[in-house]
Design a protein around this motif. Structure first.
Motif, PDB file in Angstrom:
ATOM      1  N   TYR A 361       0.816  -1.220   0.000  1.00 20.00           N
ATOM      2  CA  TYR A 361       0.000   0.000   0.000  1.00 20.00           C
ATOM      3  C   TYR A 361       0.851   1.272   0.000  1.00 20.00           C
ATOM      4  O   TYR A 361       0.648   2.170  -0.818  1.00 20.00           O
ATOM      5  CB  TYR A 361      -0.932   0.006   1.209  1.00 20.00           C
ATOM      6  N   PHE A 362       1.832   1.336   0.887  1.00 16.50           N
ATOM      7  CA  PHE A 362       2.559   2.587   1.071  1.00 16.50           C
ATOM      8  C   PHE A 362       3.623   2.841   0.006  1.00 16.50           C
ATOM      9  O   PHE A 362       3.897   4.001  -0.322  1.00 16.50           O
ATOM     10  CB  PHE A 362       3.190   2.631   2.466  1.00 16.50           C
ATOM     11  N   ILE A 363       4.218   1.789  -0.526  1.00 15.35           N
ATOM     12  CA  ILE A 363       5.266   2.024  -1.532  1.00 15.35           C
ATOM     13  C   ILE A 363       4.703   2.692  -2.784  1.00 15.35           C
ATOM     14  O   ILE A 363       5.212   3.735  -3.215  1.00 15.35           O
ATOM     15  CB  ILE A 363       6.010   0.719  -1.864  1.00 15.35           C
ATOM     16  N   PRO A 364       3.619   2.153  -3.442  1.00 13.66           N
ATOM     17  CA  PRO A 364       3.101   2.833  -4.631  1.00 13.66           C
ATOM     18  C   PRO A 364       2.301   4.091  -4.313  1.00 13.66           C
ATOM     19  O   PRO A 364       2.297   5.036  -5.107  1.00 13.66           O
ATOM     20  CB  PRO A 364       2.219   1.769  -5.296  1.00 13.66           C
ATOM     21  N   HIS A 365       1.625   4.140  -3.153  1.00 14.53           N
ATOM     22  CA  HIS A 365       0.755   5.272  -2.828  1.00 14.53           C
ATOM     23  C   HIS A 365       1.511   6.484  -2.307  1.00 14.53           C
ATOM     24  O   HIS A 365       1.171   7.625  -2.636  1.00 14.53           O
ATOM     25  CB  HIS A 365      -0.291   4.860  -1.780  1.00 14.53           C
ATOM     26  N   PHE A 366       2.528   6.242  -1.465  1.00 14.19           N
ATOM     27  CA  PHE A 366       3.166   7.348  -0.764  1.00 14.19           C
ATOM     28  C   PHE A 366       4.662   7.486  -1.073  1.00 14.19           C
ATOM     29  O   PHE A 366       5.112   8.560  -1.468  1.00 14.19           O
ATOM     30  CB  PHE A 366       2.955   7.200   0.751  1.00 14.19           C
ATOM     31  N   ILE A 367       5.404   6.408  -0.867  1.00 15.43           N
ATOM     32  CA  ILE A 367       6.851   6.517  -1.016  1.00 15.43           C
ATOM     33  C   ILE A 367       7.248   6.861  -2.447  1.00 15.43           C
ATOM     34  O   ILE A 367       8.027   7.794  -2.689  1.00 15.43           O
ATOM     35  CB  ILE A 367       7.536   5.214  -0.552  1.00 15.43           C
ATOM     36  N   ALA A 368       6.715   6.103  -3.425  1.00 14.11           N
ATOM     37  CA  ALA A 368       7.061   6.360  -4.823  1.00 14.11           C
ATOM     38  C   ALA A 368       6.613   7.747  -5.266  1.00 14.11           C
ATOM     39  O   ALA A 368       7.332   8.449  -5.991  1.00 14.11           O
ATOM     40  CB  ALA A 368       6.443   5.294  -5.722  1.00 14.11           C
ATOM     41  N   GLN A 369       5.423   8.166  -4.815  1.00 12.12           N
ATOM     42  CA  GLN A 369       4.929   9.493  -5.192  1.00 12.12           C
ATOM     43  C   GLN A 369       5.680  10.597  -4.448  1.00 12.12           C
ATOM     44  O   GLN A 369       5.945  11.661  -5.017  1.00 12.12           O
ATOM     45  CB  GLN A 369       3.432   9.575  -4.919  1.00 12.12           C
ATOM     46  N   ARG A 370       6.026  10.333  -3.197  1.00 13.02           N
ATOM     47  CA  ARG A 370       6.737  11.350  -2.412  1.00 13.02           C
ATOM     48  C   ARG A 370       8.098  11.670  -3.028  1.00 13.02           C
ATOM     49  O   ARG A 370       8.512  12.835  -3.096  1.00 13.02           O
ATOM     50  CB  ARG A 370       6.904  10.852  -0.967  1.00 13.02           C
ATOM     51  N   PHE A 371       8.808  10.648  -3.474  1.00 12.07           N
ATOM     52  CA  PHE A 371      10.133  10.853  -4.058  1.00 12.07           C
ATOM     53  C   PHE A 371      10.107  10.892  -5.585  1.00 12.07           C
ATOM     54  O   PHE A 371      11.153  10.917  -6.229  1.00 12.07           O
ATOM     55  CB  PHE A 371      11.081   9.748  -3.582  1.00 12.07           C
ATOM     56  N   ASN A 372       8.870  10.856  -6.135  1.00 10.21           N
ATOM     57  CA  ASN A 372       8.699  10.937  -7.588  1.00 10.21           C
ATOM     58  C   ASN A 372       9.449   9.824  -8.323  1.00 10.21           C
ATOM     59  O   ASN A 372      10.086  10.048  -9.355  1.00 10.21           O
ATOM     60  CB  ASN A 372       9.155  12.311  -8.112  1.00 10.21           C
ATOM     61  N   TRP A 373       9.356   8.625  -7.770  1.00  8.99           N
ATOM     62  CA  TRP A 373       9.987   7.479  -8.403  1.00  8.99           C
ATOM     63  C   TRP A 373       9.101   6.962  -9.531  1.00  8.99           C
ATOM     64  O   TRP A 373       7.877   6.867  -9.389  1.00  8.99           O
ATOM     65  CB  TRP A 373      10.190   6.343  -7.399  1.00  8.99           C
ATOM     66  N   SER A 374       9.693   6.587 -10.632  1.00 10.17           N
ATOM     67  CA  SER A 374       8.953   5.895 -11.682  1.00 10.17           C
ATOM     68  C   SER A 374       8.719   4.459 -11.241  1.00 10.17           C
ATOM     69  O   SER A 374       9.357   3.969 -10.299  1.00 10.17           O
ATOM     70  CB  SER A 374       9.742   5.916 -12.992  1.00 10.17           C
ATOM     71  N   ALA A 375       7.801   3.763 -11.926  1.00 10.45           N
ATOM     72  CA  ALA A 375       7.531   2.364 -11.574  1.00 10.45           C
ATOM     73  C   ALA A 375       8.779   1.510 -11.740  1.00 10.45           C
ATOM     74  O   ALA A 375       9.052   0.617 -10.931  1.00 10.45           O
ATOM     75  CB  ALA A 375       6.397   1.826 -12.447  1.00 10.45           C
ATOM     76  N   LYS A 376       9.570   1.812 -12.774  1.00  6.43           N
ATOM     77  CA  LYS A 376      10.799   1.051 -13.011  1.00  6.43           C
ATOM     78  C   LYS A 376      11.796   1.252 -11.874  1.00  6.43           C
ATOM     79  O   LYS A 376      12.348   0.280 -11.332  1.00  6.43           O
ATOM     80  CB  LYS A 376      11.407   1.488 -14.333  1.00  6.43           C
ATOM     81  N   ASN A 377      12.032   2.498 -11.483  1.00 10.86           N
ATOM     82  CA  ASN A 377      12.993   2.766 -10.410  1.00 10.86           C
ATOM     83  C   ASN A 377      12.517   2.206  -9.077  1.00 10.86           C
ATOM     84  O   ASN A 377      13.325   1.727  -8.270  1.00 10.86           O
ATOM     85  CB  ASN A 377      13.235   4.271 -10.294  1.00 10.86           C
ATOM     86  N   THR A 378      11.203   2.262  -8.844  1.00  9.15           N
ATOM     87  CA  THR A 378      10.656   1.679  -7.617  1.00  9.15           C
ATOM     88  C   THR A 378      10.971   0.202  -7.541  1.00  9.15           C
ATOM     89  O   THR A 378      11.369  -0.323  -6.496  1.00  9.15           O
ATOM     90  CB  THR A 378       9.132   1.894  -7.547  1.00  9.15           C
ATOM     91  N   LEU A 379      10.819  -0.479  -8.682  1.00  9.75           N
ATOM     92  CA  LEU A 379      11.108  -1.907  -8.740  1.00  9.75           C
ATOM     93  C   LEU A 379      12.583  -2.179  -8.443  1.00  9.75           C
ATOM     94  O   LEU A 379      12.913  -3.099  -7.681  1.00  9.75           O
ATOM     95  CB  LEU A 379      10.739  -2.450 -10.125  1.00  9.75           C
ATOM     96  N   LEU A 380      13.459  -1.377  -8.995  1.00 13.40           N
ATOM     97  CA  LEU A 380      14.895  -1.561  -8.770  1.00 13.40           C
ATOM     98  C   LEU A 380      15.274  -1.351  -7.308  1.00 13.40           C
ATOM     99  O   LEU A 380      16.079  -2.101  -6.739  1.00 13.40           O
ATOM    100  CB  LEU A 380      15.690  -0.604  -9.659  1.00 13.40           C
ATOM    101  N   TYR A 381      14.685  -0.332  -6.682  1.00 10.08           N
ATOM    102  CA  TYR A 381      14.996  -0.056  -5.277  1.00 10.08           C
ATOM    103  C   TYR A 381      14.514  -1.189  -4.371  1.00 10.08           C
ATOM    104  O   TYR A 381      15.174  -1.547  -3.384  1.00 10.08           O
ATOM    105  CB  TYR A 381      14.361   1.263  -4.845  1.00 10.08           C
ATOM    106  N   ILE A 382      13.359  -1.763  -4.704  1.00  5.60           N
ATOM    107  CA  ILE A 382      12.836  -2.872  -3.891  1.00  5.60           C
ATOM    108  C   ILE A 382      13.738  -4.095  -4.013  1.00  5.60           C
ATOM    109  O   ILE A 382      13.954  -4.820  -3.033  1.00  5.60           O
ATOM    110  CB  ILE A 382      11.395  -3.220  -4.311  1.00  5.60           C
ATOM    111  N   ILE A 383      14.274  -4.329  -5.203  1.00  8.60           N
ATOM    112  CA  ILE A 383      15.183  -5.469  -5.392  1.00  8.60           C
ATOM    113  C   ILE A 383      16.431  -5.305  -4.532  1.00  8.60           C
ATOM    114  O   ILE A 383      16.906  -6.262  -3.903  1.00  8.60           O
ATOM    115  CB  ILE A 383      15.562  -5.608  -6.874  1.00  8.60           C
TER     116      ILE A 383
END
Length: 520
Positions: A361-383
């Motif tokens: 819930y929080f990674i796509p809703h808040f963290i990714a939007q707060r730091f303006n991460w793209s879906a691709k970069n979000t995936l890389l950071y989680i890995i």
């Protein structure tokens, strides 16, 4: 999230009353999609991740013998044990029995998923897809219920039922995921409050909500089964957990039948609309079953136009293999090396679920939007976050005081793994839905499932092989860390904008081919 229908139809060019009805159907479809996640996710998260590996290892141990002396039973021993298969022609580590069984289940799952995905593409009917969900959901849940009735010496039957249940879940997972893009499209088309929303963000939000709902369901199931096992005569009665998951699955999938419906009259790829409701005939017609394989081969043939889809699938194959194997390895490691009890392992699973809900819930809703991460970069950071788990396990070879040497460390890893699991579940599904051709969701989500679940054929076999040779499951952490790190440069080459153009080009080429064929 609001699904209000005020002024619905103003921008769609259709009658407002009809648009309002379509908006309401879309709202019900999304609710039904949430029930799909709510009913089936406990199987993946609770049964596959906890109860099935423990049961397989438990049954193997109760019928196994010591590694050094095959004349001594290991049912009451904490020593290293092996299980004799095929009249004791082959001996495998008791942990490997669970890993090999899981690999076999994924192999059968992959074959069936490809076959059934073609039906989902032939019939655009949401109603038909709901019947597929329920049909395989019933068989999967019944397999779990039957597991609860087995005797400890029926380890072959246990393996067969586990394979059946996991195979059925694979079909449910692919068909359910294939509904998401069309529901998001309908929501933007018919719901005035959502018409100005970005497709990418709306897909991520709904996918994240679905993942959170699924993990919440799994969390409740874990707590309930822990209470049941604790109240039972034997606190190692894991079969109670399997039975409860089966009952939960079959009960909570019932609303799917009432909620999922076609928003408009579905278009059919084949001229067979007269028997679209004849589910039993449709499901087993050879020409329809063959369509899934034909579609897969066609998708592979056009891979030159879908470079980024191929990049994503290769990367996801590696990630999924690693994360799935981390879970089963950690459970077996905790039981065999750290000597943790069943109730302790359930608590770890509950902690994993809580943090998976937070991550989804929080990674796509808040963290990714707060730091303006793209879906691709979000995936890389989680890995990168997830790779810490096997790295920490590797430290146990060099240090005596830490590196998964103590039981309390597994609780910390449960938090870490849960965050990565929830985030990846939400981000990967939404990211893939953005780069595939429209109208071919089921076929391409079957490719997603092949790489997602099919990769699990490889990882558990390799870990099982290492365990059989060393009788020390800790060596698997080297393999898992290497795989996670390997996925990073692969996914870093992914270009989302280019991928969308590729998907549109493939759709155009297929349309031109279809027109040419019809002209002849």
């Amino acid at each position: 999230m609001s699904y209000g229908a005020s002024n619905t139809g103003a921008n769609t060019g259709i009658d407002p009353l009809r648009a309002s009805l379509c908006a309401q159907k879309t709202k019900n479809n999304i609710r039904g999609w949430y029930f799909y996640s709510f009913s089936s996710e406990p199987f993946a998260v609770s049964a596959v991740a906890t109860y099935i590996p423990l049961l397989l290892e438990q049954f193997a141990r109760m019928n196994g013998v010591l590694v050094d002396d095959h004349s001594i039973s290991c049912s009451e021993s904490h020593e290293k044990c092996v299980l004799g298969l095929f009249d004791n022609r082959v001996f495998i580590d008791t942990s490997s029995f669970a890993l090999y069984t899981f690999s076999a289940s994924v192999l059968f799952q992959t074959i069936l998923v490809i076959t059934v995905s073609g039906l989902a593409d032939i019939w655009k009917s949401v109603r038909f897809k709901s019947k597929v969900l329920i049909f395989f959901g019933v068989f999967g849940s019944l397999s779990l219920i039957l597991i609860s009735q087995l005797n400890s010496n029926q380890y072959y039957s246990l393996a067969l039922l586990c394979i059946t249940a996991n195979t059925c879940y694979g079909v449910v997972n692919v068909v359910g995921n294939s509904l998401l893009p069309s529901f998001v499209s309908d929501l933007i088309k018919y719901d005035s409050s959502q018409m100005n929303k970005d497709v990418d963000s709306l897909t991520s939000i709904i996918s994240g909500c679905g993942a959170s709902i699924g993990y919440s369901s799994a969390l409740f199931v874990q707590v309930a089964t822990m209470w049941l096992i604790k109240r039972s005569k034997s606190q190692d009665n894991i079969q109670l957990g399997a039975m409860f998951v089966g009952l939960w699955w079959v009960a909570w999938q019932t609303p799917i039948f009432w909620l999922l419906a076609d928003v408009e009259t579905p278009s059919l790829i084949v001229e067979a609309s007269s028997d679209v409701d004849d589910f039993s005939q449709s499901l087993f017609k050879w020409e329809y079953m063959r369509y899934g394989w034909t579609s897969i081969f066609e998708a592979i043939k056009h891979a030159r136009l879908l470079k980024d889809v191929v990049i994503f699938l290769i990367g996801w194959f590696i990630i999924s293999d690693s994360l799935t194997t981390i879970n089963s390895t950690a459970i077996l490691f905790s039981k065999t090396e750290l000597k943790m009890s069943t109730l302790q392992l359930i608590v770890i699973s509950i902690l994993t679920m809580v943090n998976a809900i937070i991550g989804a819930y929080f990674i796509p809703h808040f963290i990714a939007q707060r730091f303006n991460w793209s879906a691709k970069n979000t995936l890389l950071y989680i890995i990168c976050w997830a790779s810490v788990i096997p790295l920490y396990g590797m430290l146990g070879f060099f240090f005596n005081s830490f590196g998964l040497k103590h039981q309390f460390e597994m609780y910390i890893m449960a938090f870490w793994y849960g965050i990565s699991l929830g985030g990846l579940s939400a981000v990967s599904r939404s990211l893939f839905s953005l780069i595939i051709p429209k109208g071919r969701e089921s076929t391409f989500f079957s490719l997603f499932s092949i790489t997602d679940k099919g990769s699990s054929i490889v990882g558990p076999v390799l870990v099982g092989f290492l365990t059989d040779r060393t009788h020390n499951i800790r060596y698997s952490f080297y393999l898992l860390f290497f795989l996670l790190v390997l996925s990073l440069p692969v996914l870093n080459t992914l270009n989302i904008s280019r991928a969308k153009v590729e998907a549109q080009e493939l759709s155009r080429v297929e349309t031109d081919v279809q027109i040419l064929q019809n002209s002849h």
